[in-house]
Scaffold this active site. Structure first.
Site, PDB file in Angstrom:
ATOM      1  N   ASN A 291      -2.187   9.194 -11.106  1.00 42.43           N
ATOM      2  CA  ASN A 291      -2.333  10.889 -10.078  1.00 42.43           C
ATOM      3  C   ASN A 291      -1.410  10.354  -8.482  1.00 42.43           C
ATOM      4  OD1 ASN A 291      -3.810  11.845 -11.994  1.00 42.43           O
ATOM      5  ND2 ASN A 291      -5.411  11.020 -10.733  1.00 42.43           N
TER       6      ASN A 291
ATOM      7  N   HIS B 289       5.549  12.446 -31.829  1.00 37.96           N
ATOM      8  CA  HIS B 289       6.710  11.664 -31.576  1.00 37.96           C
ATOM      9  C   HIS B 289       5.968  11.603 -29.729  1.00 37.96           C
ATOM     10  CE1 HIS B 289      11.134  11.645 -30.756  1.00 37.96           C
ATOM     11  NE2 HIS B 289      10.991  11.278 -30.055  1.00 37.96           N
TER      12      HIS B 289
ATOM     13  N   HIS C 129      -1.376   3.483  -8.147  1.00 35.54           N
ATOM     14  CA  HIS C 129      -1.508   3.051  -8.134  1.00 35.54           C
ATOM     15  C   HIS C 129      -1.790   4.004  -9.978  1.00 35.54           C
ATOM     16  CE1 HIS C 129      -4.636   5.729  -7.211  1.00 35.54           C
ATOM     17  NE2 HIS C 129      -5.085   5.924  -8.357  1.00 35.54           N
TER      18      HIS C 129
ATOM     19  N   PHE D  97      -5.527  33.188 -12.969  1.00 36.19           N
ATOM     20  CA  PHE D  97      -4.648  34.343 -13.851  1.00 36.19           C
ATOM     21  C   PHE D  97      -4.270  32.929 -15.019  1.00 36.19           C
ATOM     22  CE2 PHE D  97      -0.217  33.990 -16.192  1.00 36.19           C
ATOM     23  CZ  PHE D  97      -0.590  35.269 -16.556  1.00 36.19           C
TER      24      PHE D  97
ATOM     25  N   HIS E  15       0.480  -1.132   0.067  1.00 41.53           N
ATOM     26  CA  HIS E  15       0.115   0.388   0.485  1.00 41.53           C
ATOM     27  C   HIS E  15       0.728   1.291  -0.183  1.00 41.53           C
ATOM     28  CE1 HIS E  15      -3.726   2.517   0.534  1.00 41.53           C
ATOM     29  NE2 HIS E  15      -2.972   3.123   1.628  1.00 41.53           N
TER      30      HIS E  15
END
Lengths: 251, 251
Positions: free
Chosen positions: B66, B213, B79, B228, B26
């Protein structure tokens, strides 16, 4: 001035950065202020936008507000920022070009068409009376994303008149109040989208007055940008715009 | 299938979403695993990319990762995700079109040119030996943003061969280790950028093999996206790419 050659070129740092302190009260956000007070703040937006636009080296004047650390605010005292850049920003260019394509196809302002179709559909409108319309856009990227469009066609926020400023203060205060109620004082970004400086557009987009339409985007920060968003430019929004609009309308 | 008429059109929901569990442990991120283990994970990336690409209704296969809640991870167990979409994503289209423009101008692959110029400049290279090069791009949007390019020109990650997979595992593990050391285990997004499905490109970009590419972008999450950035598409990066690259090189 561009420096460097070949693939690696950089622009000289030239621009404007102003911070507008909205109130002396540390814990009051823009939407919490009195109507007269909000009117004064948006009046300052206009005055500064006009003043900076008088200097042609700045190609774009951007007015924006970050509320809360999750929305990138580095000051907790309520404030708005104005930045001016020596080139037309990528996203502004995309909006202008997409507005131009649509106008060339049917002779109408894309944004005026959106106002008309949203009025007819009604289900995404948060507030439609008066000189402005607030709605959750059909392809909202973020939960409770809300746009405010002036009904009068105009490319530049800096051209707003006094009566419209009254209406803007009113709808802005109203919409921010609804977001605060429904989402328990959420972090958000607020961005004014307007046409680039006329000296920039004269060559590239001489007919921009016909096809660009200034507006405000309010983006509550409730989700995170992750790999999918960075890789695709698409956004995952877990609430339908119709449902978000209903919550805001009924608040 | 597109539904709706006029301005408001929606695409039917069709696609793929797979989650690759990188390890039973984990608390071990991809960069903490043994070289053989990382090689196995990137081998799974390739196998799944090939398998999904065999179904022509999916126009784009995106592999991304992520790490950490700030980077949008909703699972804490290490993962990687694979998504396939029925249309070519906006950002992929922008990359492909910009690659095509550049190739039409000088007959060379833009990405191969970048590899060559970065090798010469050297100051932004994190690691240059072997079949891949890792570097902080000249116009890095984020602090310590690091790209990994294969030196062999190839449009699609799915076409990677076994020897290259060995090299990819090696450099990926190395770069993730450097980022972890320098930035104290930062949240990050990792995104594989590759060409759309050949059935999509045959009509729009028949010569894409020459000018696109594939590459990997690793985006540490150390700053916030604010008004911004949303309004302009520009990014404020407080550290120079040269300095970031030096820290990573010397780690």
């Amino acid at each position: 001035v561009i420096r460097g050659t070949g693939l690696f070129q950089a622009l000289d740092g030239i621009g404007v950065h102003e911070v507008i302190i909205e109130s002396p009260a540390h814990d009051r956000d823009l939407g919490d202020l009195s109507l007269d007070h909000v009117r004064e703040v948006v009046g300052v937006y206009r005055d500064r936008a006009r003043s900076i636009a008088a200097e042609p080296q700045y190609r774009y004047v951007q007015i924006f507000k970050n509320k809360g650390p999750e929305a990138g605010a580095t000051l907790s005292h309520p404030h708005t920022q104005i930045l001016a850049t020596p080139i037309v920003p990528k996203r502004v260019r995309e909006e202008v070009e997409s507005g131009e394509r649509s106008w060339r196809a049917d002779g109408r302002c894309l944004y005026c068409r959106i106002i008309g179709e949203e009025e007819t559909a009604a289900e995404r409108v948060v507030r439609g009376s008066g000189p402005f319309m607030a709605f959750v856009p059909f392809a909202a990227r973020f939960p409770f994303e809300t746009h405010i469009y002036p009904k009068r066609h105009a490319p530049s926020f800096a051209g707003i008149d006094d009566r419209e400023l009254d209406g803007l203060a009113e709808i802005l205060r109203d919409v921010l109040g609804r977001l605060k109620t429904v989402l328990s004082d959420p972090p958000y970004n607020l961005v004014v989208h307007q046409a680039p400086h006329p000296d920039s557009t004269r060559v590239e987009w001489p007919e921009i007055e016909s096809f660009y339409h200034w507006h405000i985007e309010i983006l509550p920060v409730l989700t995170k940008i992750a790999g999918f968003e960075w890789g695709t430019g698409f956004h995952i929004n877990p609430i339908s715009p119709e449902l978000a609009a209903r919550f805001l309308r009924e608040a």
